[in-house]
Design an enzyme around this catalytic site. Sequence first.
Site, mmCIF file in Angstrom:
data_model
loop_
_atom_site.group_PDB
_atom_site.id
_atom_site.type_symbol
_atom_site.label_atom_id
_atom_site.label_comp_id
_atom_site.label_asym_id
_atom_site.label_seq_id
_atom_site.Cartn_x
_atom_site.Cartn_y
_atom_site.Cartn_z
ATOM 1 N N ARG A 103 0.863 -1.179 0.000
ATOM 2 C CA ARG A 103 0.000 0.000 0.000
ATOM 3 C C ARG A 103 0.897 1.226 0.000
ATOM 4 O O ARG A 103 2.108 1.122 0.132
ATOM 5 C CB ARG A 103 -1.019 0.012 1.140
ATOM 6 C CG ARG A 103 -0.710 -0.730 2.384
ATOM 7 C CD ARG A 103 0.452 -0.179 3.174
ATOM 8 N NE ARG A 103 0.322 1.253 3.363
ATOM 9 C CZ ARG A 103 1.309 2.077 3.648
ATOM 10 N NH1 ARG A 103 2.549 1.624 3.755
ATOM 11 N NH2 ARG A 103 1.118 3.356 3.823
ATOM 12 N N ARG A 109 -7.457 -0.544 -6.907
ATOM 13 C CA ARG A 109 -7.804 0.502 -5.927
ATOM 14 C C ARG A 109 -8.062 1.798 -6.704
ATOM 15 O O ARG A 109 -7.234 2.210 -7.526
ATOM 16 C CB ARG A 109 -6.688 0.696 -4.887
ATOM 17 C CG ARG A 109 -6.474 -0.601 -4.063
ATOM 18 C CD ARG A 109 -5.677 -0.331 -2.804
ATOM 19 N NE ARG A 109 -6.456 0.436 -1.851
ATOM 20 C CZ ARG A 109 -5.938 0.984 -0.745
ATOM 21 N NH1 ARG A 109 -4.666 0.875 -0.488
ATOM 22 N NH2 ARG A 109 -6.711 1.658 0.090
ATOM 23 N N ASP A 128 -2.687 10.459 -1.899
ATOM 24 C CA ASP A 128 -2.990 9.435 -2.899
ATOM 25 C C ASP A 128 -3.356 10.060 -4.231
ATOM 26 O O ASP A 128 -3.249 9.413 -5.283
ATOM 27 C CB ASP A 128 -4.091 8.516 -2.388
ATOM 28 C CG ASP A 128 -3.572 7.691 -1.224
ATOM 29 O OD1 ASP A 128 -3.514 8.231 -0.100
ATOM 30 O OD2 ASP A 128 -3.156 6.546 -1.448
#
Lengths: 351, 351
Positions: A44, A87, A239
């Site tokens: 991640r 994702r 992100d």
Amino acid sequence: MRTVFWEDNQVKMIDQRILPGRFEIVSFKDHASVARAIKDMVVRGAPAIGAAAAFGLALAGYESTASSNSELFDDLQAASDTLKAARPTAVNLAWAVDRMTTKISLALKVAGTDDVDATRQAFLEEAQRIADEDVEINKRMAEHGAALINDGDTIIHHCNTGALATVDWGTALGVIHTAHQQGKKIHVLVDETRPRLQGARLTAWELEQYGIPYEIISDNMSGYFLKAGKAQKVFFGADRVTANGDVANKIGTYMLSLAAHDNGVPAYSVVPTSTVDLSLAHGDLIPIEERDPEEVLGLEFHGERVAPIEAEARNIAFDVTPNRLITGIVTENGVVYPPFEVNLRKAVLGK
Amino acid sequence: MRTVFWEDNQVKMIDQRILPGRFEIVSFKDHASVARAIKDMVVRGAPAIGAAAAFGLALAGYESTASSNSELFDDLQAASDTLKAARPTAVNLAWAVDRMTTKISLALKVAGTDDVDATRQAFLEEAQRIADEDVEINKRMAEHGAALINDGDTIIHHCNTGALATVDWGTALGVIHTAHQQGKKIHVLVDETRPRLQGARLTAWELEQYGIPYEIISDNMSGYFLKAGKAQKVFFGADRVTANGDVANKIGTYMLSLAAHDNGVPAYSVVPTSTVDLSLAHGDLIPIEERDPEEVLGLEFHGERVAPIEAEARNIAFDVTPNRLITGIVTENGVVYPPFEVNLRKAVLGK
């Protein structure tokens, strides 16, 4: 050791789900498994999943039985879609995959060859380049960011943005690491980052290794320390950053930034320019991932489940911090300040 | 069943440390054990610990071997100090203990008797009165507060402020319970309330019993729901409210209130007037409890400890929300609005 790397024709990753209890490397032989590993958060962190997807796409090249570049590109297109869908919020996934496809298809057009093995090799080399560049970029960001940190600062840090969130070195935590190496005395308040506790698990683990003093706090304690004048800086990653400087980042960043702003404490987002998405005007356009409620409900204390067995939960993985709460965005090309609409574009495109 | 009550010459409490997994009543035969139970959070919630301390003081009367009221008051003074020291932030502890001592010593002066057994009995009766009044007061608060809730509201609720936080019915959760009984359709977003998870454990458990729809969220998700326009009200209790309307409450209240304020969502603190401390001008004067770091570090996921074994933590139990972020304070005497300096005094003293 890198967080994600290529070895023996496999993609290998540090399994971040089981740290700090156990340190294990897991291997993947096909791109679908890499996509699943990204979804399950074996790996991640926006830059790390970008590199993982790049290696996953390279793997897809070797999986493909195509005998022409045209067939190979069809297979890679399908693999790209699978990887990108793993994702939705971090833009680095799409960025890495698109960079590889665009760059290599352009090179092939120029070369005019149909050597499928050479194309497979080109994809792997480009993935390797993305991974190598990530480390270089992080070191440059860290230098720019470290200049913002004063000797004696207490810094509140959200989520994990260290070596584990990238190929190596990290974004926001890389900044802190570099400032520490420069001899600055730093204390880090590591918020635990519910629900997946990347702060308490991963950031704490990294800081142990670097010998940087820290204390874990629950997410909701940041406001206390900021209001009490006991923290001088707030650092986190991102992100996805939109053209106007809105920052999508791990859930909790918005409330943390609000508390920093309410107390005049600067809040910095540290990102490679690959995390900046100039195609989106503002943060409300960013897709926000909602994950399995069990990540919220599965908590145990002294071996007993915390919530009632019948309980339901929501599990929003990211939030958007509006640009008015962001003091500066640290990139490999320097620290970007408002007006972000103008200055981010310059930092990303050089114009 | 009440959260804390007197039976068979003992103080009995629902053990809130083990809910929702197990429901157990624990009994205490001396005031020192009651003080320890308050400290260990067998019982918690400002009004509930007020009543627990009151019963603890009554117990101290029966423990004492005094043969005169003067000796008895010396023993009760020592017991008061022990009980008050159990937790520093909630004012109800001191309020309950001081109310008993003042009222009874005054009555004795008027009566001019030295019947020690009658004095012991008077302390127990006054403790019982405090407990009974708490329930009445909560029902009155709930009526005032329920008028603020609209049919269809989604309400974010922090910590536990229900029957378990009081002798019965609750403060903020009592408001929600009453609005639900009035037939209003309500959805509650229960923040889990790290580190002790009173939301995920106790509030969720209570809402299950009342049949009120809810979902658990982690504390840092509130900002997302508020910013997305998915929550119309924020409700919480308080452990101490100062003369200017600053609210000391469970850690996280400040960040939650900031997020509500940033999105124009009203935030209400629901408190009996016994929680208002007019002797303190503002919230910076409130002592803030720091608890055992293990409450932060002891978290487990799938049977494994989350934080590195070497990790240290801070565990700040309360924060202060400045009055500018509080829309209204719901008391048994009505909803108090700014300017709190003037209106809180009126609500508490009637002038």
